[in-house]
Design an enzyme around this catalytic site. Structure first.
Site, PDB file in Angstrom:
ATOM      1  N   SER A   6       0.832  -1.192   0.000  1.00  0.00           N
ATOM      2  CA  SER A   6       0.000   0.000   0.000  1.00  0.00           C
ATOM      3  C   SER A   6       0.876   1.255   0.000  1.00  0.00           C
ATOM      4  CB  SER A   6      -0.976  -0.050   1.177  1.00  0.00           C
ATOM      5  OG  SER A   6      -2.001   0.917   1.030  1.00  0.00           O
ATOM      6  N   ASP A 130      -9.460  -4.472  -6.096  1.00  0.00           N
ATOM      7  CA  ASP A 130      -8.990  -3.471  -5.132  1.00  0.00           C
ATOM      8  C   ASP A 130      -9.750  -2.163  -5.360  1.00  0.00           C
ATOM      9  OD1 ASP A 130      -7.527  -1.627  -3.574  1.00  0.00           O
ATOM     10  OD2 ASP A 130      -5.618  -2.606  -4.019  1.00  0.00           O
ATOM     11  N   HIS A 158      -7.770  -4.987  -1.830  1.00  0.00           N
ATOM     12  CA  HIS A 158      -6.541  -4.362  -1.353  1.00  0.00           C
ATOM     13  C   HIS A 158      -5.798  -5.286  -0.377  1.00  0.00           C
ATOM     14  CE1 HIS A 158      -3.979  -0.893  -0.986  1.00  0.00           C
ATOM     15  NE2 HIS A 158      -4.102  -0.877   0.340  1.00  0.00           N
TER      16      HIS A 158
END
Length: 178
Positions: A6, A130, A158
């Site tokens: 991320s 995602d 995600h």
């Protein structure tokens, strides 16, 4: 081997730029919030500035709600309440001020120049479902990092490390060992 998940993916890319990848023999990006998390006039991908500002505002006014919302958006497949709570608690354990500053950095940072600084084998692992980091951003990373390999997990969001746990582990270990 440098691995970034991320926002950590954007940080890993910035490291590769600033330090010329010193000591890194391989880069693995997992659902990386890069090169730009927020849209710009010349970059129509990612979240709108208004969306990111809403996240920052929620971090300032009701961080527990932000963490709950985020933990529910992580996954594309159903998970138990315990798993959702686990990820919410991980988010809550971060510094409140740090959470706000991360939101500001996600809104402001432009890492497009970082992509071309990667000169080691690079693997981009991204969840097709995602909703936090778009598939377009993964494609931009892939195009901007010469020789990179993009691997998409079709049933992951995600939270790619957990949505398709066995498949992710197999892909990740293959990237590490290649």
């Amino acid at each position: 081997i440098l691995v970034g998940f991320s926002m950590g993916g954007a940080i890993a890319l910035r490291y590769m730029n600033i330090y010329k990848g010193f000591g890194v023999c391989k880069l693995i990006l997992l659902s990386a919030a890069a090169p730009c998390f927020a849209q710009r006039s010349d970059f129509p991908y990612g979240k709108t500035v208004e969306e990111v500002n809403s996240l920052i505002n929620l971090a300032e006014t009701d961080r527990p709600q932000l963490c709950l919302n985020f933990s529910k958006q992580l996954f594309a497949s159903p998970h138990s309440d315990a798993v959702i709570d686990w990820f919410r608690n991980i988010a809550l354990s971060a510094s409140g001020l740090g959470t706000i500053k991360c939101g500001i950095a996600l809104r402001e940072e432009d890492g497009r120049k970082d992509l071309s600084c990667v000169r080691v084998p690079a693997f981009i692992i991204h969840g097709d479902k995602d909703i936090i980091v778009s598939n377009e951003l993964a494609e931009i990373q892939h195009k901007g990092i010469c020789g990179s390999k993009l691997i998409t997990l079709s049933n992951s969001g995600h939270g790619i490390t957990y949505d398709e746990l066995e498949k992710f582990n197999s892909i990740f270990l293959s990237a590490v060992n290649s």
